[in-house]
Scaffold this motif. Sequence first.
Motif, PDB file in Angstrom:
ATOM      1  N   TRP A  56     -26.443 -46.029  24.432  1.00 24.58           N
ATOM      2  CA  TRP A  56     -27.043 -46.884  23.413  1.00 24.58           C
ATOM      3  C   TRP A  56     -28.563 -46.994  23.665  1.00 24.58           C
ATOM      4  CZ3 TRP A  56     -27.985 -48.344  19.015  1.00 24.58           C
ATOM      5  CH2 TRP A  56     -28.398 -49.615  18.621  1.00 24.58           C
ATOM      6  N   ALA A  57     -28.921 -47.166  24.932  1.00 20.64           N
ATOM      7  CA  ALA A  57     -30.351 -47.235  25.268  1.00 20.64           C
ATOM      8  C   ALA A  57     -31.059 -45.928  24.909  1.00 20.64           C
ATOM      9  CB  ALA A  57     -30.529 -47.542  26.751  1.00 20.64           C
TER      10      ALA A  57
ATOM     11  N   LEU B  13     -25.619 -44.355  11.830  1.00 22.11           N
ATOM     12  CA  LEU B  13     -25.150 -44.244  13.209  1.00 22.11           C
ATOM     13  C   LEU B  13     -23.720 -44.768  13.307  1.00 22.11           C
ATOM     14  CD1 LEU B  13     -25.645 -43.888  16.287  1.00 22.11           C
ATOM     15  CD2 LEU B  13     -26.646 -46.179  16.278  1.00 22.11           C
ATOM     16  N   ILE B  14     -22.849 -43.920  13.806  1.00 17.67           N
ATOM     17  CA  ILE B  14     -21.471 -44.355  14.085  1.00 17.67           C
ATOM     18  C   ILE B  14     -21.316 -44.303  15.594  1.00 17.67           C
ATOM     19  CG2 ILE B  14     -19.030 -43.845  13.747  1.00 17.67           C
ATOM     20  CD1 ILE B  14     -19.784 -42.617  11.042  1.00 17.67           C
ATOM     21  N   PHE B  15     -21.210 -45.453  16.204  1.00 18.24           N
ATOM     22  CA  PHE B  15     -21.287 -45.543  17.665  1.00 18.24           C
ATOM     23  C   PHE B  15     -20.020 -46.145  18.253  1.00 18.24           C
ATOM     24  CE2 PHE B  15     -22.245 -47.483  21.704  1.00 18.24           C
ATOM     25  CZ  PHE B  15     -23.168 -46.634  22.296  1.00 18.24           C
ATOM     26  N   GLY B  16     -19.559 -45.569  19.344  1.00 21.91           N
ATOM     27  CA  GLY B  16     -18.458 -46.183  20.078  1.00 21.91           C
ATOM     28  C   GLY B  16     -17.488 -45.159  20.635  1.00 21.91           C
TER      29      GLY B  16
ATOM     30  N   THR C 106     -21.668 -46.188  28.101  1.00 21.45           N
ATOM     31  CA  THR C 106     -21.932 -46.748  26.773  1.00 21.45           C
ATOM     32  C   THR C 106     -23.313 -47.393  26.709  1.00 21.45           C
ATOM     33  OG1 THR C 106     -19.562 -47.126  26.423  1.00 21.45           O
ATOM     34  CG2 THR C 106     -21.075 -48.391  25.041  1.00 21.45           C
ATOM     35  N   GLN C 107     -23.621 -48.211  27.702  1.00 24.56           N
ATOM     36  CA  GLN C 107     -24.915 -48.910  27.690  1.00 24.56           C
ATOM     37  C   GLN C 107     -26.077 -47.918  27.782  1.00 24.56           C
ATOM     38  OE1 GLN C 107     -25.022 -51.868  26.778  1.00 24.56           O
ATOM     39  NE2 GLN C 107     -23.001 -52.698  27.265  1.00 24.56           N
TER      40      GLN C 107
ATOM     41  N   TRP D 298     -28.152 -50.282  34.219  1.00 28.73           N
ATOM     42  CA  TRP D 298     -26.934 -49.525  33.941  1.00 28.73           C
ATOM     43  C   TRP D 298     -27.007 -48.053  34.325  1.00 28.73           C
ATOM     44  CZ3 TRP D 298     -22.431 -51.840  32.860  1.00 28.73           C
ATOM     45  CH2 TRP D 298     -22.500 -53.191  32.492  1.00 28.73           C
TER      46      TRP D 298
ATOM     47  N   VAL E  54     -35.552 -51.912  26.909  1.00 33.29           N
ATOM     48  CA  VAL E  54     -34.882 -50.624  27.136  1.00 33.29           C
ATOM     49  C   VAL E  54     -34.953 -50.266  28.620  1.00 33.29           C
ATOM     50  CG1 VAL E  54     -34.991 -48.137  26.688  1.00 33.29           C
ATOM     51  CG2 VAL E  54     -35.277 -49.756  24.797  1.00 33.29           C
TER      52      VAL E  54
ATOM     53  N   THR F 105     -32.726 -52.481  30.817  1.00 31.33           N
ATOM     54  CA  THR F 105     -31.308 -52.161  30.615  1.00 31.33           C
ATOM     55  C   THR F 105     -30.928 -50.883  31.360  1.00 31.33           C
ATOM     56  OG1 THR F 105     -31.393 -53.220  28.445  1.00 31.33           O
ATOM     57  CG2 THR F 105     -29.540 -51.745  28.846  1.00 31.33           C
TER      58      THR F 105
ATOM     59  N   GLU G 272     -18.207 -48.237  30.505  1.00 30.59           N
ATOM     60  CA  GLU G 272     -19.133 -49.299  30.114  1.00 30.59           C
ATOM     61  C   GLU G 272     -20.573 -48.866  30.423  1.00 30.59           C
ATOM     62  OE1 GLU G 272     -18.489 -52.126  28.535  1.00 30.59           O
ATOM     63  OE2 GLU G 272     -20.527 -52.924  28.630  1.00 30.59           O
TER      64      GLU G 272
ATOM     65  N   VAL H  50     -31.883 -45.863  21.135  1.00 33.30           N
ATOM     66  CA  VAL H  50     -32.933 -46.810  20.767  1.00 33.30           C
ATOM     67  C   VAL H  50     -34.290 -46.382  21.333  1.00 33.30           C
ATOM     68  CG1 VAL H  50     -33.682 -49.184  21.148  1.00 33.30           C
ATOM     69  CG2 VAL H  50     -31.303 -48.708  20.556  1.00 33.30           C
TER      70      VAL H  50
END
Lengths: 401, 401
Positions: A252-253, A12-15, A248-249, A233, A226, A229, A245, A256
């Motif tokens: 990501w959730a 995983l390459i995240f961002g 992103t959150q 968000w 999860v 969050t 932001e 997962v």
Amino acid sequence: MMKFEFYNPTRLIFGAGSLGQLGKVVNQYGKKALLVIGGGSVKKSGAFDRAVASLKAAGVLVVEFSGVEPNPRLSTVVRASELAKKEACDVVIGMGGGSVMDASKVIAASVLYEGDPKDMLVRAGKAPRLPERALPIITVPTLAATGSEMNNGAVITIDDEGEKLKTFVQAEVLYPRVAVVDPELTMTVPKNHTAFGVCDIITHVTEGYFNGIDGTPLQDRFAEGVILTVLEWGPKAVSDGSDLEARTQVQWASIVALNGWVQVGTNGAYPVHMIEHTLSALYDIPHGAGLAVVNPAWMRFAARFRPERFAQFAQRIFGLTATGKDTLSLAMEGIDKFEEFLRSIGCPTRLSELGIGEITEEMLFRYAEETLKVLQDEEGRLPGRPSLRKEDIVEILRMAM
Amino acid sequence: MMKFEFYNPTRLIFGAGSLGQLGKVVNQYGKKALLVIGGGSVKKSGAFDRAVASLKAAGVLVVEFSGVEPNPRLSTVVRASELAKKEACDVVIGMGGGSVMDASKVIAASVLYEGDPKDMLVRAGKAPRLPERALPIITVPTLAATGSEMNNGAVITIDDEGEKLKTFVQAEVLYPRVAVVDPELTMTVPKNHTAFGVCDIITHVTEGYFNGIDGTPLQDRFAEGVILTVLEWGPKAVSDGSDLEARTQVQWASIVALNGWVQVGTNGAYPVHMIEHTLSALYDIPHGAGLAVVNPAWMRFAARFRPERFAQFAQRIFGLTATGKDTLSLAMEGIDKFEEFLRSIGCPTRLSELGIGEITEEMLFRYAEETLKVLQDEEGRLPGRPSLRKEDIVEILRMAM
């Protein structure tokens, strides 16, 4: 007692900004990529051009396959795999939402599959013949929802011989080699689809949470993490799509929620997804919108069989107190709160809101039968806790009217 | 804002009785295994014989290497890798606690490493030359603590040239191919080591939780989930070692606590581990016991710099209320509760309880210097939040007196 096997080799390459690495990443796996996209939103947003530029700069040739539809069809997958064969592509990139990524996985497997790709898909009464090889798969999600970017599953609609059956495949060779996840790509997703994605994320987690075995306290906490969050968000991402932001959150959730970390060892089932798949196969509604309708209704049905688990949900997710209530009332109060949340972000929660016209009792029975055509246990029921007879599915759908 | 890469390809086979699958698993990776064990407890418990029987039944030849010490030494690793070379082993099995598994990883890499294996280890002021190849590694933990079974790290003590430096290596080739995790194997672990393991698990998680970047709400929830699970199940495993359910939950937590799922994206540091490593290198005390001494002291020091995060810990872990308290008082109350918990399961929480004799102020300075020999940032500080000067480390240790 927990007993399980877990394996997820996806890198995983995240961002924000990670799309720029796509070419360098793909170049490690192949020199000629089938770049699979959907209806063209990635072209409008400019993401497609940036992806192609990154690939070309890394010396990767690009063959475009566009037009994967929402609820992707096997016929589309087959067309794409034929293109990949003809062009001798050696790697498949799925850039889009869950539909595009799911299709890409099955395309990558179909290229090397001997026989009819239909045979790898789950259908009741017919054991799937799983793919044992696939071209390397790279995923680039543009929506925070399905988690397909980092798991080995794909949902595909069989659309031949007058049939329209939304089913799935899960196989180790379908794990993407790399998921390049750039939350900036989700910033152009409209409000309604952002909200549907939020519902999808939560539902991925509630399936295992409510349908799993007893005695998984750590997985419970992860699932609750999860949900909490996303409750915090998700609404921010819906109300201001340019809030990086929040995007992103939520993204990501979403990873997962279905990359296996939360469900591992729970031995859960996906009855809400299975019922919803029938609706979206028949009416091409967005999957997340269908889930928002089915999940609360399913919860109200299932809570009667396992009220203490739903009471835990009410307490830990919505901070409700048990004082002076019986367990089932507390459970139902939690489900009400969940439905309220879905409505607050703009999700439909009733069949009548899906724009699919008038629904008769007869149609409910048909939906239930279609659902059971995809999956049923030895007793002819849809797996879950509880497992569901045809009449139970009808009752759930009736509760969603 | 989160930006990270994640990759963990270890296949996890988890559950009571899974030791029986060892031979079948290993056979997929090699035909002649170096079976690495520690001081012999696996022989006493019968686990060794069962492992060998499973391996032989699967046609795998076994070369035994026994005697890996707690806080394993590089000289031991080198001896074992020479044996593996001489015997032409093609797979390495680490069966034991963290020391044995860590040693096994570095043995597997040393067999194929060109040059001195010491060069792959982290030392301040000298960039490590990471291993790029390793024999396939299979881990079989007999203790719930380190999480080494499903990660790519190893802690090794350099013991040459009069030096005794406990340091580490982290490299992709060190990921075990398979972790065969059978909670039954932990049922013979004595009370004190079970408790030390519980402290190790919690400390793995608190490091990222307290030393990571801001804005990781999901990781926070995951970390809290691990801690809450261990607070519930750890004492049960300590008080009744034959409680398989408790052993199972604690072991599952120990894997998750350090397989990367909780720390991912937090960009955390491990100051508590680094300080403790100096103590266990010098005195050969159990790592988890050392952590129980260092962690509360470190927390009291660090809370002053980030009280709101420690207050969150107090509230979410111990259910403390904020009413009528300033943030730092709430934070400190949470740390007191944590220390109480450690004492309640039989962990030492003061240097004087470690049985290492009288400790002078001078010795504290030496510990701090030794710690900084392993790792320091450009300003000569131990990485963490806050980063620590020599004097800070001394102050922390003084607080642990």
